[in-house]
Design a protein around this motif. Structure first.
Motif, PDB file in Angstrom:
ATOM      1  N   GLY A  79      -3.314   6.728 -14.523  1.00  0.00           N
ATOM      2  CA  GLY A  79      -3.215   5.793 -13.390  1.00  0.00           C
ATOM      3  C   GLY A  79      -4.204   5.371 -13.297  1.00  0.00           C
ATOM      4  N   PHE A  80      -5.418   6.017 -13.463  1.00  0.00           N
ATOM      5  CA  PHE A  80      -6.368   5.723 -12.558  1.00  0.00           C
ATOM      6  C   PHE A  80      -7.531   4.290 -13.825  1.00  0.00           C
ATOM      7  N   GLY A 111      -7.358  -2.828 -13.596  1.00  0.00           N
ATOM      8  CA  GLY A 111      -7.158  -3.996 -12.366  1.00  0.00           C
ATOM      9  C   GLY A 111      -5.279  -3.704 -12.768  1.00  0.00           C
ATOM     10  N   ASP A 128      -0.722  -9.205  -6.979  1.00  0.00           N
ATOM     11  CA  ASP A 128      -0.529  -8.162  -6.798  1.00  0.00           C
ATOM     12  C   ASP A 128       1.286  -7.809  -7.214  1.00  0.00           C
ATOM     13  N   LEU A 146      -3.328  -1.448 -12.350  1.00  0.00           N
ATOM     14  CA  LEU A 146      -2.309  -0.747 -11.173  1.00  0.00           C
ATOM     15  C   LEU A 146      -2.929  -0.822  -9.978  1.00  0.00           C
ATOM     16  N   GLY A 147      -1.936  -0.665  -8.635  1.00  0.00           N
ATOM     17  CA  GLY A 147      -3.355   0.052  -7.800  1.00  0.00           C
ATOM     18  C   GLY A 147      -3.053   1.064  -7.438  1.00  0.00           C
ATOM     19  N   GLY A 148      -4.838   1.866  -6.623  1.00  0.00           N
ATOM     20  CA  GLY A 148      -5.678   3.036  -6.284  1.00  0.00           C
ATOM     21  C   GLY A 148      -3.612   3.866  -6.285  1.00  0.00           C
ATOM     22  N   PHE A 196      -5.738   1.366 -12.808  1.00  0.00           N
ATOM     23  CA  PHE A 196      -6.344   1.351 -11.725  1.00  0.00           C
ATOM     24  C   PHE A 196      -8.209   0.533 -12.225  1.00  0.00           C
ATOM     25  N   ASP A 225      -0.580   3.160  -6.653  1.00  0.00           N
ATOM     26  CA  ASP A 225       0.139   3.264  -7.495  1.00  0.00           C
ATOM     27  C   ASP A 225      -0.341   4.780  -8.279  1.00  0.00           C
ATOM     28  N   ALA A 226      -1.612   4.818  -8.791  1.00  0.00           N
ATOM     29  CA  ALA A 226      -2.156   5.742  -9.334  1.00  0.00           C
ATOM     30  C   ALA A 226      -1.845   7.336  -9.712  1.00  0.00           C
ATOM     31  N   LYS A 277       1.039  -1.176  -0.687  1.00  0.00           N
ATOM     32  CA  LYS A 277      -0.032   0.388   0.175  1.00  0.00           C
ATOM     33  C   LYS A 277       0.555   1.514   0.261  1.00  0.00           C
TER      34      LYS A 277
END
Length: 167
Positions: A68-69, A75, A141, A77-79, A72, A81-82, A27
């Motif tokens: 980035g979003f 799926g 992940d 990239l993680g939030g 996201f 990371d964005a 995270k």
């Protein structure tokens, strides 16, 4: 010299914190990305190049936020990371964007290969630790914050903003 060091600290410290927390917990806290974005605006008078250049930085940040979003949503990239990618984008101009994407992709590929093959070479104690279990479980992940931080730090010396600071 002091100004360059100060800006590098404001730029690098959030990246290193993001990399560490992403590696250890998968995270990236929102406050890290916010600190990085705030650092850009706090140091703006030190690297001021006019409104057109500021507009470019804001557009690159917005571009990375949207991209980035979108990643996201798929799926990929993680939030966290964005959001980190968008904060990094504020520091970049258009000429720095493609090298950042290239080096981040290369660091991400190396990280992916390490996560796929690295567990074979890790001591059992590391593989069975909570971090090792999370990293080497074989899931999809990946702590991509490491690749984002590495890409940003790698291009920093040749970036427009660094050139503006050292004149």
């Amino acid at each position: 010299m002091f100004i360059t060091l100060f800006v590098l600290i404001v730029f690098a410290v959030p990246l290193l914190i993001a990399a560490y927390t992403d590696f250890s917990t998968m995270k990236i806290p929102n406050k890290v990305s916010l600190a990085m974005a705030a650092g850009f605006f706090l140091t703006l008078p030190l690297h001021w190049q006019g409104l057109p250049v500021l507009g470019d930085h804001l557009l690159v940040g917005a571009f990375f936020l949207v991209a980035g979003f979108a990643m996201f949503a798929f799926g990929w990239l993680g939030g966290g990371d964005a959001k980190l990618m968008a904060a990094i984008g504020l520091w970049l101009g258009w000429p720095d964007m493609l090298p950042f994407i290239l080096y981040t992709t290369l660091f991400g590929a190396a990280l992916g290969v390490f996560l796929m093959l690295g567990s074979q070479f890790m001591p059992i104690r590391l593989r069975t630790s909570s971090v090792g279990m999370r990293l080497f479980q074989g899931g999809s992940d990946m702590p991509y914050g490491l690749a984002l931080a590495a890409g940003a730090l790698f291009i920093w010396p040749s970036s427009q903003i660094n050139a503006a600071l050292i004149g």
